[in-house]
Design a protein around this motif. Sequence first.
Motif, PDB file in Angstrom:
ATOM      1  N   LEU A 205      -6.728   3.081  -3.196  1.00  0.00           N
ATOM      2  CA  LEU A 205      -6.291   2.002  -2.466  1.00  0.00           C
ATOM      3  C   LEU A 205      -7.112   1.059  -1.861  1.00  0.00           C
TER       4      LEU A 205
ATOM      5  N   GLN B 149      -7.310  -3.016  -2.755  1.00  0.00           N
ATOM      6  CA  GLN B 149      -7.440  -3.950  -1.818  1.00  0.00           C
ATOM      7  C   GLN B 149      -8.698  -4.818  -1.863  1.00  0.00           C
TER       8      GLN B 149
ATOM      9  N   SER C  12       0.860  -1.185  -0.237  1.00  0.00           N
ATOM     10  CA  SER C  12      -0.271   0.177   0.028  1.00  0.00           C
ATOM     11  C   SER C  12       0.991   1.207  -0.032  1.00  0.00           C
TER      12      SER C  12
END
Length: 72
Positions: free
Chosen positions: A52, A56, A31
Amino acid sequence: MSEEIRKPRQRSAEEAFAALARLCSRAEKSSGDAMRLMRTWGVPEADRPKVLQQLQEQRYIAVSYTHLTLPT
């Protein structure tokens, strides 16, 4: 001869997601890697966490829980 300094063009959140998805498909990225790349690409700061999270959710980047502390 005049040398022109070119500024890199800013990427939208959609462009950043597509580029990061391609990168993450080829090699493991964290990340932190994704956030650093988005910063250098000029992705608006407000859009970075959303990109992000999308990475994920689609399992391009693993969710890290190492920053959490367990009760003792």
